[in-house]
Design an enzyme around this catalytic site. Structure first.
Site, mmCIF file in Angstrom:
data_model
loop_
_atom_site.group_PDB
_atom_site.id
_atom_site.type_symbol
_atom_site.label_atom_id
_atom_site.label_comp_id
_atom_site.label_asym_id
_atom_site.label_seq_id
_atom_site.Cartn_x
_atom_site.Cartn_y
_atom_site.Cartn_z
ATOM 1 N N THR A 125 0.818 -1.216 0.000
ATOM 2 C CA THR A 125 0.000 0.000 0.000
ATOM 3 C C THR A 125 0.850 1.264 0.000
ATOM 4 O OG1 THR A 125 -1.495 1.274 1.429
ATOM 5 C CG2 THR A 125 -0.144 -0.349 2.524
ATOM 6 N N ASP A 126 0.276 2.365 -0.524
ATOM 7 C CA ASP A 126 0.984 3.654 -0.463
ATOM 8 C C ASP A 126 1.185 4.127 0.971
ATOM 9 O OD1 ASP A 126 -1.666 4.359 0.095
ATOM 10 O OD2 ASP A 126 -1.863 5.809 -1.539
ATOM 11 N N GLU A 127 0.374 3.586 1.904
ATOM 12 C CA GLU A 127 0.464 4.058 3.297
ATOM 13 C C GLU A 127 1.826 3.777 3.934
ATOM 14 O OE1 GLU A 127 -2.559 3.651 6.097
ATOM 15 O OE2 GLU A 127 -4.181 3.865 4.657
ATOM 16 N N TYR A 151 -1.655 -0.168 11.253
ATOM 17 C CA TYR A 151 -1.880 -0.886 9.983
ATOM 18 C C TYR A 151 -0.706 -0.671 9.038
ATOM 19 C CZ TYR A 151 -3.328 -1.383 5.112
ATOM 20 O OH TYR A 151 -3.347 -1.696 3.772
ATOM 21 N N LYS A 155 2.146 -3.310 7.489
ATOM 22 C CA LYS A 155 2.362 -3.545 6.048
ATOM 23 C C LYS A 155 3.820 -3.232 5.673
ATOM 24 C CE LYS A 155 -0.295 -4.510 3.225
ATOM 25 N NZ LYS A 155 -0.739 -5.830 2.709
ATOM 26 N N ASN A 180 -5.575 4.285 -2.764
ATOM 27 C CA ASN A 180 -6.912 3.915 -2.267
ATOM 28 C C ASN A 180 -7.817 3.358 -3.365
ATOM 29 O OD1 ASN A 180 -5.952 5.815 -0.124
ATOM 30 N ND2 ASN A 180 -7.986 5.348 0.694
ATOM 31 N N TYR A 208 -14.190 12.898 9.026
ATOM 32 C CA TYR A 208 -13.196 13.087 10.089
ATOM 33 C C TYR A 208 -12.510 14.452 9.965
ATOM 34 C CZ TYR A 208 -13.322 7.896 10.449
ATOM 35 O OH TYR A 208 -13.710 6.576 10.586
ATOM 36 N N LYS A 275 -6.930 9.500 14.912
ATOM 37 C CA LYS A 275 -5.604 9.690 15.530
ATOM 38 C C LYS A 275 -4.503 9.484 14.492
ATOM 39 C CE LYS A 275 -6.544 7.920 20.141
ATOM 40 N NZ LYS A 275 -6.236 6.803 21.035
ATOM 41 N N HIS A 277 -3.856 10.916 11.777
ATOM 42 C CA HIS A 277 -4.468 10.885 10.435
ATOM 43 C C HIS A 277 -3.504 11.409 9.369
ATOM 44 C CE1 HIS A 277 -8.545 11.727 8.196
ATOM 45 N NE2 HIS A 277 -7.749 10.904 7.540
HETATM 46 N N1 LIG Z 1 -8.286 -1.305 0.006
HETATM 47 C C1 LIG Z 1 -7.318 -0.530 -0.456
HETATM 48 O O1 LIG Z 1 -7.560 0.620 -0.814
HETATM 49 C C2 LIG Z 1 -5.910 -1.070 -0.581
HETATM 50 C C3 LIG Z 1 -4.950 -0.280 -1.240
HETATM 51 C C4 LIG Z 1 -3.644 -0.780 -1.364
HETATM 52 C C5 LIG Z 1 -3.326 -2.023 -0.866
HETATM 53 N N2 LIG Z 1 -4.262 -2.762 -0.209
HETATM 54 C C6 LIG Z 1 -3.882 -4.093 0.271
HETATM 55 O O2 LIG Z 1 -4.607 -5.016 -0.528
HETATM 56 C C7 LIG Z 1 -4.911 -6.188 0.229
HETATM 57 C C8 LIG Z 1 -6.409 -6.435 0.190
HETATM 58 O O3 LIG Z 1 -7.086 -5.300 0.740
HETATM 59 P P1 LIG Z 1 -8.681 -5.280 0.826
HETATM 60 O O4 LIG Z 1 -9.105 -3.876 0.885
HETATM 61 O O5 LIG Z 1 -9.249 -6.198 -0.171
HETATM 62 O O6 LIG Z 1 -8.877 -5.929 2.269
HETATM 63 P P2 LIG Z 1 -10.131 -6.697 2.889
HETATM 64 O O7 LIG Z 1 -10.087 -6.382 4.346
HETATM 65 O O8 LIG Z 1 -11.359 -6.395 2.115
HETATM 66 O O9 LIG Z 1 -9.780 -8.245 2.635
HETATM 67 C C9 LIG Z 1 -8.793 -8.917 3.347
HETATM 68 C C10 LIG Z 1 -9.062 -10.407 3.255
HETATM 69 O O10 LIG Z 1 -8.021 -11.083 3.999
HETATM 70 C C11 LIG Z 1 -8.628 -12.123 4.763
HETATM 71 N N3 LIG Z 1 -7.787 -12.413 5.931
HETATM 72 C C12 LIG Z 1 -7.571 -11.638 7.021
HETATM 73 N N4 LIG Z 1 -6.764 -12.257 7.892
HETATM 74 C C13 LIG Z 1 -6.435 -13.452 7.332
HETATM 75 C C14 LIG Z 1 -5.609 -14.543 7.734
HETATM 76 N N5 LIG Z 1 -4.959 -14.526 8.914
HETATM 77 N N6 LIG Z 1 -5.498 -15.604 6.917
HETATM 78 C C15 LIG Z 1 -6.154 -15.642 5.727
HETATM 79 N N7 LIG Z 1 -6.946 -14.643 5.294
HETATM 80 C C16 LIG Z 1 -7.084 -13.556 6.089
HETATM 81 C C17 LIG Z 1 -9.989 -11.576 5.148
HETATM 82 O O11 LIG Z 1 -10.899 -12.601 5.522
HETATM 83 C C18 LIG Z 1 -10.396 -10.846 3.871
HETATM 84 O O12 LIG Z 1 -11.077 -11.719 2.994
HETATM 85 C C19 LIG Z 1 -4.376 -5.922 1.636
HETATM 86 O O13 LIG Z 1 -3.121 -6.539 1.740
HETATM 87 C C20 LIG Z 1 -4.239 -4.402 1.700
HETATM 88 O O14 LIG Z 1 -3.208 -4.030 2.584
HETATM 89 C C21 LIG Z 1 -5.551 -2.310 -0.048
HETATM 90 C C1 LIG Z 2 -14.282 5.417 7.194
HETATM 91 C C2 LIG Z 2 -14.110 6.907 7.131
HETATM 92 C C3 LIG Z 2 -12.964 7.471 6.623
HETATM 93 N N1 LIG Z 2 -12.814 8.837 6.582
HETATM 94 C C4 LIG Z 2 -11.565 9.371 5.996
HETATM 95 C C5 LIG Z 2 -10.269 8.789 6.537
HETATM 96 C C6 LIG Z 2 -9.348 8.808 5.316
HETATM 97 O O1 LIG Z 2 -8.724 10.084 5.213
HETATM 98 C C7 LIG Z 2 -10.289 8.617 4.134
HETATM 99 C C8 LIG Z 2 -10.352 7.198 3.618
HETATM 100 O O2 LIG Z 2 -10.549 6.339 4.732
HETATM 101 P P1 LIG Z 2 -10.590 4.748 4.572
HETATM 102 O O3 LIG Z 2 -11.640 4.416 3.577
HETATM 103 O O4 LIG Z 2 -10.676 4.168 5.925
HETATM 104 O O5 LIG Z 2 -9.180 4.460 3.853
HETATM 105 P P2 LIG Z 2 -7.651 4.745 4.297
HETATM 106 O O6 LIG Z 2 -7.533 4.947 5.746
HETATM 107 O O7 LIG Z 2 -7.132 5.803 3.400
HETATM 108 O O8 LIG Z 2 -7.012 3.318 3.930
HETATM 109 C C9 LIG Z 2 -7.390 2.614 2.731
HETATM 110 O O9 LIG Z 2 -6.465 2.893 1.697
HETATM 111 C C10 LIG Z 2 -5.142 2.386 1.903
HETATM 112 C C11 LIG Z 2 -4.344 2.783 0.678
HETATM 113 O O10 LIG Z 2 -4.099 4.161 0.726
HETATM 114 C C12 LIG Z 2 -5.184 0.881 2.113
HETATM 115 O O11 LIG Z 2 -3.882 0.420 2.375
HETATM 116 C C13 LIG Z 2 -6.114 0.532 3.283
HETATM 117 O O12 LIG Z 2 -6.222 -0.874 3.428
HETATM 118 C C14 LIG Z 2 -7.483 1.112 2.978
HETATM 119 O O13 LIG Z 2 -8.367 0.865 4.066
HETATM 120 O O14 LIG Z 2 -11.585 9.005 4.597
HETATM 121 C C15 LIG Z 2 -13.828 9.686 7.011
HETATM 122 O O15 LIG Z 2 -13.688 10.933 6.947
HETATM 123 N N2 LIG Z 2 -14.971 9.128 7.510
HETATM 124 C C16 LIG Z 2 -15.159 7.777 7.591
HETATM 125 O O16 LIG Z 2 -16.234 7.324 8.074
#
Ligand SMILES: NC(=O)c1ccc[n+]([C@@H]2O[C@H](COP(=O)([O-])OP(=O)(O)OC[C@H]3O[C@@H](n4cnc5c(N)ncnc54)[C@H](O)[C@@H]3O)[C@@H](O)[C@H]2O)c1
Ligand SMILES: Cc1cn([C@H]2C[C@H](O)[C@@H](COP(=O)(O)OP(=O)(O)O[C@H]3O[C@H](CO)[C@@H](O)[C@H](O)[C@H]3O)O2)c(=O)[nH]c1=O
Length: 316
Positions: A125-127, A151, A155, A180, A208, A275, A277
């Protein structure tokens, strides 16, 4: 010869979209392993024509005994999507993030080291790069790691283990780092599905802090296509940044989604800030664009329309 992939976390948001993408665009065989946590709900019906190329095994990647059972064959590639993924949860309780994101990745690397797969791709992730100031250039693959929440620290730790196994053991690894994602099948704890589902249910949308934090949004299918290109054409040992180049404040995101839903902005409620953020994420994806020929093709507004339609069809 048909490739056989081991995909972890394939019942989650991006992993499930990636499996559908591969089943529709390749002839690969797929073993999907997932613990089915609260976030792993996307075990959907695989069309009859594709069933013979797909199997699901419930498995905790952090438990070496459970994991050993899925290696009843050697895989061409392991792609590790499995993770605890929600920043807010990691602030409440970090333990599952350490357990899955670090230990799970370690167990998978050990499996590759012992010859159970020929290649390993870590979905990151970019995070891991931390936070940008308003005028900073976007993150490149050379930006130092500076994670700011449990988190992203978990990662980044996993990424460092992957790097170490490459440097020490010449393990055939690659890392992708994406911005994201949004699209179908995302858990409504995340911003965009929360806005869609709350607005459709006439519920308040929590924003937030001042709402001016910036994220770089990408439609999930563009991310899946990028990972597929890395799998096919990426260079071993390399890291690839993937971003949508759609930088928007959270307030803009909510306003755009509400506009497309025809809903009133009165639903938005400013609440206490997260927190630690991170203020801004932005990705420089020129490496994957120039070296592998990838670029995002779905605009934010088109992606939002498809996402809204998916949640409406699902009956939210
Ligand atoms: N969502 C985003 O914006 C984003 C962006 C960049 C990278 N990523 C990365 O991409 C991947 C997928 O993200 P997502 O948003 O689909 O997450 P998600 O939370 O929707 O899915 C995660 C999956 O992992 C499974 N899991 C959790 N713990 C496990 C374990 N111990 N063993 C086996 N399976 C397990 C969960 O059941 C779930 O199906 C993650 O590695 C995340 O860090 C997400
Ligand atoms: C859930 C929620 C989020 N927010 C804000 C917090 C963040 O600045 C932005 C996006 O929040 P989230 O959707 O939780 O995503 P963020 O924290 O950026 O993280 C996501 O994006 C990441 C990649 O950047 C992934 O690695 C993470 O797995 C994924 O969850 O919106 C709000 O203002 N209100 C909300 O209710």
């Amino acid at each position: 010869m048909t490739k056989h992939l081991l995909i972890t976390g394939g019942a989650g948001f991006i992993g499930s979209n990636f499996i559908f993408y591969l089943l529709n665009h390749t002839d690969y065989s797929i073993t999907n392993i997932d613990l089915l946590t609260y976030a792993g709900k996307n075990i959907e019906i695989i069309p009859q024509a594709q069933k013979s190329r797909y199997r699901f095994i419930k498995c905790d990647i952090s438990d070496p005994d459970q994991l050993s059972k899925v290696f009843d064959q050697k895989y061409d590639v392991i792609i590790n999507f499995a993770a605890e993924s929600h920043v807010d949860r990691s602030i409440q309780q970090a333990h599952p993030f350490i357990y899955t994101n670090i230990n799970g990745t370690f167990n998978l690397l050990e499996a590759v080291l012992s010859g159970k797969a020929s290649k390993f791709i870590q979905i990151s992730t970019d995070e891991v790069y931390g936070s940008l100031e308003p005028n900073d250039p976007p993150f490149t693959e050379k930006t130092p790691l500076a994670p700011n929440n449990p988190y992203s620290a978990s990662k980044a730790s996993a990424d460092l283990l992957v790097r170490a196994y490459y440097k020490t053991h010449q393990l055939p690894i690659m890392i992708t780092r994406c911005s994201n994602n949004f699209g179908p099948r995302q858990h409504p704890e995340k911003l965009i599905p929360k806005v869609i589902t709350n607005a459709l249910n006439h519920e308040v949308i929590p924003l937030y802090g001042d709402g001016l934090n910036i994220r770089d949004w990408i439609y999930v299918e563009d991310h899946c296509r990028a990972v597929h290109m890395v799998l096919e054409k990426g260079t071993i040992g390399e890291i690839y940044n993937i971003g949508g180049s759609e930088e928007l404040t959270n307030k803009q995101v909510i306003q755009l989604v509400l506009q497309q839903l025809g809903k009133d902005e009165g639903l938005i409620k400013h609440i206490e800030d997260r927190k630690g953020h991170d203020r801004r994420y932005a990705m420089n994806s020129s490496k994957i664009r120039n070296e592998l020929g990838w670029k995002p093709i779905t605009s934010f507004s088109e992606g939002i329309q498809k996402t809204i339609e998916w949640y409406k069809d699902k009956g939210i």
